[in-house]
Scaffold this active site. Structure first.
Site, PDB file in Angstrom:
ATOM      1  N   GLN A  13      14.708 -19.911 -10.686  1.00  0.00           N
ATOM      2  CA  GLN A  13      14.097 -18.707 -10.658  1.00  0.00           C
ATOM      3  C   GLN A  13      13.607 -17.816  -9.408  1.00  0.00           C
ATOM      4  O   GLN A  13      12.900 -16.946  -9.513  1.00  0.00           O
ATOM      5  CB  GLN A  13      12.591 -18.888 -11.499  1.00  0.00           C
ATOM      6  CG  GLN A  13      13.007 -19.421 -12.795  1.00  0.00           C
ATOM      7  CD  GLN A  13      13.565 -18.715 -13.710  1.00  0.00           C
ATOM      8  OE1 GLN A  13      13.688 -17.209 -13.650  1.00  0.00           O
ATOM      9  NE2 GLN A  13      14.094 -19.287 -14.726  1.00  0.00           N
TER      10      GLN A  13
ATOM     11  N   ASP B  67      13.644 -26.407  -6.918  1.00  0.00           N
ATOM     12  CA  ASP B  67      14.097 -25.756  -7.968  1.00  0.00           C
ATOM     13  C   ASP B  67      14.043 -24.454  -7.680  1.00  0.00           C
ATOM     14  O   ASP B  67      13.234 -23.700  -7.929  1.00  0.00           O
ATOM     15  CB  ASP B  67      13.585 -26.355  -9.210  1.00  0.00           C
ATOM     16  CG  ASP B  67      14.163 -25.831 -10.442  1.00  0.00           C
ATOM     17  OD1 ASP B  67      14.845 -24.811 -10.394  1.00  0.00           O
ATOM     18  OD2 ASP B  67      13.562 -26.084 -11.605  1.00  0.00           O
TER      19      ASP B  67
ATOM     20  N   HIS C 189       9.932 -27.097 -14.963  1.00  0.00           N
ATOM     21  CA  HIS C 189      10.890 -26.948 -16.081  1.00  0.00           C
ATOM     22  C   HIS C 189      11.268 -28.276 -16.777  1.00  0.00           C
ATOM     23  O   HIS C 189      11.390 -29.245 -15.669  1.00  0.00           O
ATOM     24  CB  HIS C 189      12.130 -26.335 -15.908  1.00  0.00           C
ATOM     25  CG  HIS C 189      13.062 -25.730 -16.829  1.00  0.00           C
ATOM     26  ND1 HIS C 189      13.796 -26.742 -17.497  1.00  0.00           N
ATOM     27  CD2 HIS C 189      13.282 -24.597 -17.400  1.00  0.00           C
ATOM     28  CE1 HIS C 189      14.743 -25.990 -18.424  1.00  0.00           C
ATOM     29  NE2 HIS C 189      14.208 -24.922 -18.608  1.00  0.00           N
TER      30      HIS C 189
ATOM     31  N   LYS D 262      21.992 -16.891 -14.042  1.00  0.00           N
ATOM     32  CA  LYS D 262      20.293 -16.431 -13.834  1.00  0.00           C
ATOM     33  C   LYS D 262      20.583 -15.386 -12.501  1.00  0.00           C
ATOM     34  O   LYS D 262      19.462 -14.872 -12.319  1.00  0.00           O
ATOM     35  CB  LYS D 262      19.474 -17.103 -13.774  1.00  0.00           C
ATOM     36  CG  LYS D 262      18.986 -18.176 -14.630  1.00  0.00           C
ATOM     37  CD  LYS D 262      17.938 -19.338 -14.355  1.00  0.00           C
ATOM     38  CE  LYS D 262      17.579 -20.325 -15.558  1.00  0.00           C
ATOM     39  NZ  LYS D 262      17.524 -19.894 -16.778  1.00  0.00           N
TER      40      LYS D 262
ATOM     41  N   CYS E 167      11.103 -24.137 -22.118  1.00  0.00           N
ATOM     42  CA  CYS E 167      10.980 -25.574 -21.897  1.00  0.00           C
ATOM     43  C   CYS E 167       9.933 -26.128 -20.556  1.00  0.00           C
ATOM     44  O   CYS E 167      10.522 -26.812 -19.609  1.00  0.00           O
ATOM     45  CB  CYS E 167      12.482 -25.661 -20.943  1.00  0.00           C
ATOM     46  SG  CYS E 167      14.153 -25.376 -22.003  1.00  0.00           S
TER      47      CYS E 167
END
Lengths: 82, 400
Positions: free
Chosen positions: B189, B186, B109, B212, B358
């Site tokens: 997700q 990261d 991202h 999220k 993104c």
């Protein structure tokens, strides 16, 4: 119009979002003036007007492809919506 | 959320962008403001004490959720983006020197690319990008080729926000550590969708966003190993992050010493209500069970794959094997832009994302101008996927 936004992506499309309370009126005016090339069940219309192709959604949005000049787009929208 | 969009029942398939919020999470934020609002760590009065207790209790819940050793390893931030920026400036700026290297992947991202590019311009370290295969999976051979003793950091998404590919973070962490590098993951997700154990994964930094994972916007988490936090410089200066500020008449300056982690990294009044509501979101997810959340999403993804293959003009990007990915499906329909697909679906109350999501470099690998993306969460159903496929079939059938 409520907003004019550049889309995310390499296409450099522009989405025009009509004011919610005026969207039906805007769609009707555009359909009256522009030439309908194609449509799906009165949901999407592929239109041309003064040599510019665009798609109109009855939910109150329109996509203009490869727009480089926002001023010209504003002029086009003005004539379509008057 | 029970409402109609354009006369149709809402189907929310943009969960990779943000999720809807359970009543319990909304109530937690409301209750805080209605009954407990006070500034934390600031006063001896009852409201301040209650607010502090609720905020720190949320931190404990989150630490337990990802199996951190201690709640002091949990830093509240605005979201994953701010967490990566915090590491880039507080750790990267001071530890990555000229000729040092760090590895990123081409599936990241933009929030895991841009902060490093900015800081590398200041510190002049090198960034190497690990290639991604044409199916969206990480090129592990390229990673093995590029990592060396000069690599100081590997920063990688656990799950791609475009393709849903799950990276083998365990393996990459071991590879990084064997080469003397740290690893930042990261988890924007992954943490909302699967069990996460930072000790098992052995990651040095993990970042994720509250919104999220059923929580509110404006709150997120940086997890970092305690010994790293102790050595890192502060990110921002202000109240709360200091232990002592004493003015010296002699030299005309203030001598400052830092507070202990996590407060050293939380300058000013934080998003107290957001932190408390995120704690409630974590409690909600734990009550369901993260293994159950993952299994549900994998079942939805497998079903969506099967149904979407009924469409002749539709192309799905990313791996064909649903076992290596999460509930994110990027796709395109021949002759239509992603925005056309998203606007058509919007007409039927189906919320999809369109564009680059993104992650422009990954779209370059897929040779795409943009893509439409359906992403699922625990509240989505097989019936919603059926409806989605029906709508796409209508679009495919009529648009010639």
């Amino acid at each position: 119009m409520a907003r004019v936004e550049g889309t995310c992506g390499a296409e450099k499309d522009v989405i025009v979002i009509f004011k919610y309370e005026k969207k039906e009126e805007a769609v009707a005016r555009i359909l009256k003036k522009a030439h309908v090339k194609n449509s799906i069940a009165s949901i999407i219309y592929e239109l041309t007007y003064n040599g510019t192709s665009f798609r109109l959604y009855t939910s109150g949005k329109a996509i203009f492809r490869g727009i480089k000049n926002r001023e010209k787009l504003n002029e086009l929208l003005t004539t379509l919506l008057i | 959320m029970k409402r109609e969009i354009n006369g149709h029942k809402l189907i929310y398939f943009d969960n990779a962008a943000t999720t809807q919020k359970p009543r319990q999470v909304i109530a937690a934020e409301q209750t805080f403001y209605e009954s407990h609002n006070g500034n934390i760590h600031r006063a001896v009065h009852t409201l301040s004490q209650e607010a502090t207790e609720m905020y720190e209790d949320a931190r404990e819940k989150i630490a337990h959720f990802i199996n951190a050793q201690d709640s002091s390893e949990i830093i509240f931030v605005r979201g994953a983006t701010e967490a990566i920026n915090l590491v880039a400036y507080s750790w990267g700026l001071h530890n990555l020197k000229q000729d040092d290297e760090m590895l990123l992947s081409l599936m990241e991202h933009h929030s895991n690319i841009v902060p490093w590019e900015i800081v590398s311009k200041i510190s002049r370290f090198k960034i190497k990008y690990v290639q991604v295969n044409s199916d969206g999976t990480l090129d592990y051979a390229d990673l093995e080729k590029k990592i060396n003793s000069g690599t100081k950091l590997v920063s990688l998404s656990h799950v791609s926000n475009v393709s849903g590919v799950i990276n083998d973070v365990n393996y990459v962490a071991k590879l990084a550590h064997d080469n003397g590098a740290l690893i930042l993951v990261d988890g924007a997700q992954s943490v909302p969708h699967m069990p996460t154990d930072v000790q098992k994964l052995d990651v040095d930094f993990l970042v994720f966003s509250g919104h999220k994972m059923l929580g509110p916007t404006g709150i997120g988490v940086l997890y970092a190993k305690r010994h790293l936090l102790e050595r890192m410089e502060p990110f921002q200066g202000g109240g709360e992050m200091i232990k002592d500020v004493s003015f010296s008449q002699k030299n005309g300056h203030c001598a400052i010493s830092w507070n202990a982690p996590p407060w050293k990294f939380e300058a000013g009044t934080p998003n107290v209500a957001g932190g408390i509501a995120l704690g409630e979101a974590v409690r909600y997810l734990q009550n369901i069970g993260m293994t159950e959340v993952l299994e549900h999403e994998l079942a939805l993804t497998a079903y969506a794959f099967k149904r979407l293959h009924e469409l002749k003009k539709l192309t799905i990007y990313g791996p064909k094997d649903v076992k290596v990915k999460c509930g994110i499906i990027p796709f395109s329909l021949d002759g239509l832009s992603s925005h056309d697909v998203a606007l058509f679906c919007d007409n039927f109350g189906i919320m999809l994302r369109s564009g680059f999501h993104c992650a422009q470099p990954l779209h370059q690998i897929f040779n795409l101008q943009s893509s439409a993306r359906a992403s699922f969460y625990l509240y989505n159903t097989l019936e919603e996927i059926d409806r989605f496929v029906e709508v796409l079939k209508e679009l495919e059938q009529f648009w010639r």
